[in-house]
Design an enzyme around this catalytic site. Structure first.
Site, mmCIF file in Angstrom:
data_model
loop_
_atom_site.group_PDB
_atom_site.id
_atom_site.type_symbol
_atom_site.label_atom_id
_atom_site.label_comp_id
_atom_site.label_asym_id
_atom_site.label_seq_id
_atom_site.Cartn_x
_atom_site.Cartn_y
_atom_site.Cartn_z
ATOM 1 N N TYR A 56 0.830 -1.200 0.000
ATOM 2 C CA TYR A 56 0.000 0.000 0.000
ATOM 3 C C TYR A 56 0.868 1.256 0.000
ATOM 4 C CZ TYR A 56 -3.600 -3.325 1.496
ATOM 5 O OH TYR A 56 -4.459 -4.409 1.593
ATOM 6 N N HIS A 120 -0.284 -12.071 0.551
ATOM 7 C CA HIS A 120 -1.094 -11.019 -0.056
ATOM 8 C C HIS A 120 -1.481 -11.364 -1.498
ATOM 9 C CE1 HIS A 120 -1.588 -6.357 -0.469
ATOM 10 N NE2 HIS A 120 -2.715 -7.012 -0.651
#
Length: 320
Positions: A56, A120
């Site tokens: 992110y 992820h």
């Protein structure tokens, strides 16, 4: 705030969790000082579960969160981060990178222990590697006391059943799914009993479908097909005509499933997190929700998918 136990981890997490993608400016340009205030407001109002990733904002989200958590007692929050995805199209699920990634995340976050470490977006990975190399590496970190628990995340639901079916009980302790338990798509709900039988905790994210169920609407990169976008816009417009924000219904619907431990909402705006928490605690207008579900019925459980071809869900959408 209400709390639920996350599978068999023993972790008690707030039904509304804080999704850290917004701290990295995933949806708009953000101010770090305002983002830090948002984290503090979330913690002060009862949110104790925070999820982030080095992906992110190209590590920005973890760095901002680390600044926000300085001076905060470690027992006030349950911290989750991820490994495997580091940039646009940049994936590395090797055992060596997993260990190095945890070290880097802990340094940015200002902690020496992560409660939950997750692979992820495994739909972009070779699932053989996830099963045979990545998850065993995470288990070794768990056994060494570096992390508390092990999870996997992704968009296609099939990756969860595929990986969990191929691993020993207890190896995968949690899953994080997004855009699959919301007003227009509740397909994750069908998988919850299967996960519960295997003692796997469930985390939900993106209750507004990454903008589908908001006044602002979807960003340009959103993968939803036109029919889904148009139908969700009708529901948004209907709620506005009734003097209601559809986000309130979206949050209430998503936290309403007792088998989902926590639903993550992402914002870097203190007022928005206050609103989301107030929505979660407010009484539900069931007649209004029923009408919104009726409006959304033409796209109920329609979806979009991504990842390697073998990892993708079958797309259900009459426009495709």
């Amino acid at each position: 705030m209400h709390y639920r136990t996350l599978g068999k981890t023993g972790l008690s997490v707030s039904v509304l969790g804080f999704g850290g993608s917004s701290l990295g400016g995933a949806f708009r340009q953000t101010d770090d000082a305002e983002a830090i205030r948002t984290v503090h407001v979330a913690l002060d109002l009862g949110i104790n579960f925070i999820d982030v990733s080095p992906y992110y904002g190209a590590t920005r989200a973890e760095a901002v969160l680390g600044r926000a958590l300085r001076g905060i007692a470690r027992d006030r929050y349950v911290l989750a981060t991820k490994i495997g995805q580091y940039g646009q199209g940049e994936f590395d699920f090797s055992a060596e990178r997993v260990t190095r990634s945890l070290d880097e995340s802990c340094e940015r976050l200002g902690v020496d222990y992560v409660d939950l470490l997750q692979c992820h977006d495994i739909e972009f990975a070779d699932l053989d590697q996830i099963v045979d190399e990545t998850l065993p590496a995470l288990v070794r970190l768990r056994e060494a006391g570096r992390i508390g628990h092990v999870g996997i995340t992704g968009l296609p639901l099939k990756v969860f059943t595929e990986v969990i079916s191929r691993t020993p009980p207890g190896m995968v302790e949690t899953i994080l799914s997004f855009c699959r338990y919301e007003l227009n798509d509740a397909a994750l709900g069908d998988l919850v009993p299967w996960l519960a039988e295997r003692h796997v905790g469930v985390i939900n994210a993106a209750p507004t479908g990454m903008g589908l169920l908001t006044e602002r609407g979807v960003p340009d990169w959103h993968p939803a097909p036109p029919l889904m976008i148009e139908t969700c816009r009708k529901a948004v417009d209907f709620c506005r005509a009734q003097g209601e924000d559809i986000v309130k219904l979206a949050v209430q619907f998503s936290i309403g499933h007792p088998g989902i431990a926590s639903t993550l909402v992402g914002t870097a705006n203190p007022d928005n997190i206050r609103k989301n928490i107030a929505y979660a605690m407010a009484p539900v207008d069931y007649p209004l929700m029923a009408e919104v579900l009726r409006i959304l019925a033409p796209v109920h459980n329609h979806n979009f998918t991504r990842g390697r071809p073998e990892n993708r869900d079958t797309v259900i959408d009459s426009a495709q």
